[in-house]
Design a protein around this motif. Structure first.
Motif, PDB file in Angstrom:
ATOM      1  N   LEU A  21       0.824  -1.213   0.000  1.00  0.00           N
ATOM      2  CA  LEU A  21       0.000   0.000   0.000  1.00  0.00           C
ATOM      3  C   LEU A  21       0.861   1.268   0.000  1.00  0.00           C
ATOM      4  O   LEU A  21       0.487   2.270  -0.597  1.00  0.00           O
ATOM      5  N   LEU A  22       1.997   1.247   0.658  1.00  0.00           N
ATOM      6  CA  LEU A  22       2.885   2.412   0.664  1.00  0.00           C
ATOM      7  C   LEU A  22       3.742   2.499  -0.586  1.00  0.00           C
ATOM      8  O   LEU A  22       4.224   3.573  -0.944  1.00  0.00           O
ATOM      9  N   ALA A  23       3.932   1.395  -1.282  1.00  0.00           N
ATOM     10  CA  ALA A  23       4.763   1.388  -2.488  1.00  0.00           C
ATOM     11  C   ALA A  23       4.087   2.149  -3.624  1.00  0.00           C
ATOM     12  O   ALA A  23       4.754   2.821  -4.416  1.00  0.00           O
ATOM     13  N   ILE A  24       2.774   2.078  -3.727  1.00  0.00           N
ATOM     14  CA  ILE A  24       2.055   2.745  -4.824  1.00  0.00           C
ATOM     15  C   ILE A  24       2.230   4.265  -4.748  1.00  0.00           C
ATOM     16  O   ILE A  24       2.621   4.888  -5.748  1.00  0.00           O
ATOM     17  N   PRO A  25       1.999   4.935  -3.608  1.00  0.00           N
ATOM     18  CA  PRO A  25       2.246   6.395  -3.575  1.00  0.00           C
ATOM     19  C   PRO A  25       3.714   6.754  -3.767  1.00  0.00           C
ATOM     20  O   PRO A  25       4.031   7.787  -4.373  1.00  0.00           O
ATOM     21  N   LEU A  26       4.613   5.873  -3.260  1.00  0.00           N
ATOM     22  CA  LEU A  26       6.041   6.163  -3.448  1.00  0.00           C
ATOM     23  C   LEU A  26       6.427   6.081  -4.918  1.00  0.00           C
ATOM     24  O   LEU A  26       7.234   6.893  -5.405  1.00  0.00           O
ATOM     25  N   LEU A  29       5.076   9.222  -6.535  1.00  0.00           N
ATOM     26  CA  LEU A  29       5.905  10.359  -6.142  1.00  0.00           C
ATOM     27  C   LEU A  29       7.221  10.352  -6.913  1.00  0.00           C
ATOM     28  O   LEU A  29       7.703  11.406  -7.348  1.00  0.00           O
ATOM     29  N   GLY A  30       7.790   9.189  -7.123  1.00  0.00           N
ATOM     30  CA  GLY A  30       9.018   9.080  -7.912  1.00  0.00           C
ATOM     31  C   GLY A  30       8.806   9.538  -9.341  1.00  0.00           C
ATOM     32  O   GLY A  30       9.653  10.231  -9.922  1.00  0.00           O
ATOM     33  N   ARG A  31       7.675   9.146  -9.962  1.00  0.00           N
ATOM     34  CA  ARG A  31       7.368   9.591 -11.330  1.00  0.00           C
ATOM     35  C   ARG A  31       7.183  11.108 -11.388  1.00  0.00           C
ATOM     36  O   ARG A  31       7.632  11.763 -12.336  1.00  0.00           O
ATOM     37  N   THR A  32       6.513  11.642 -10.360  1.00  0.00           N
ATOM     38  CA  THR A  32       6.309  13.088 -10.305  1.00  0.00           C
ATOM     39  C   THR A  32       7.653  13.810 -10.208  1.00  0.00           C
ATOM     40  O   THR A  32       7.876  14.834 -10.875  1.00  0.00           O
ATOM     41  N   LEU A  33       8.545  13.297  -9.379  1.00  0.00           N
ATOM     42  CA  LEU A  33       9.865  13.911  -9.253  1.00  0.00           C
ATOM     43  C   LEU A  33      10.661  13.794 -10.547  1.00  0.00           C
ATOM     44  O   LEU A  33      11.397  14.722 -10.912  1.00  0.00           O
ATOM     45  N   ASP A  34      10.503  12.678 -11.268  1.00  0.00           N
ATOM     46  CA  ASP A  34      11.180  12.532 -12.561  1.00  0.00           C
ATOM     47  C   ASP A  34      10.663  13.565 -13.565  1.00  0.00           C
ATOM     48  O   ASP A  34      11.446  14.187 -14.296  1.00  0.00           O
TER      49      ASP A  34
END
Length: 134
Positions: A21-26, A29-34
């Motif tokens: 469940l925590l991996a999906i937002p992470l 967030l990683g894609r957003t930062l990219d």
């Protein structure tokens, strides 16, 4: 299996579920930062020509301002010369010109007054005597 093993197995499953469940937002967030990194890189690449153009524009504006400063200095010199010329004109011709204008005004008023007096005298024949004025 004992009760402790079952509890450990349930706790491990809950931990795996929590990690998923925590991996999906992470990941999002990683894609957003990219994407933000890519946008910043593109913005940095596009600002160099923009800043170069702004520098050229400022250089051109400074050149024009130097020309305007020269024109302003010349206009100031011309206005000083005109002021000096008007002072010289006033000092040399102003006094006599004013006196001449005043004299011509006075003469014209006197001539008009004399004509009016002659017209009044010629209009009244019987009532006025010579040498008697009201």
């Amino acid at each position: 299996m004992s009760a402790g093993q079952v509890a450990a197995l349930v706790a491990a499953g809950a931990f795996v579920l929590l990690v998923l469940l925590l991996a999906i937002p992470l990941i999002k967030l990683g894609r957003t930062l990219d994407e933000a990194t890519i946008a910043l890189r593109k913005a940095h690449e596009n600002t160099d020509p923009l800043l170069h153009g702004a520098n050229d524009t400022i250089t051109h504006v400074n050149t024009q301002l130097e020309r305007v400063d020269g024109i302003t200095a010349n206009a100031q010199a011309v206005s000083g010369n005109v002021s000096a010329l008007s002072s010289v004109f006033t000092a040399t011709l102003g006094g006599p010109l004013v006196k001449t204008a005043a004299l011509s005004y006075g003469i014209s008023k006197a001539v008009k007054a004399r004509r009016n007096a002659k017209a009044v005298d010629s209009g009244k024949h019987s009532r006025r005597r010579k040498g008697f004025r009201r």
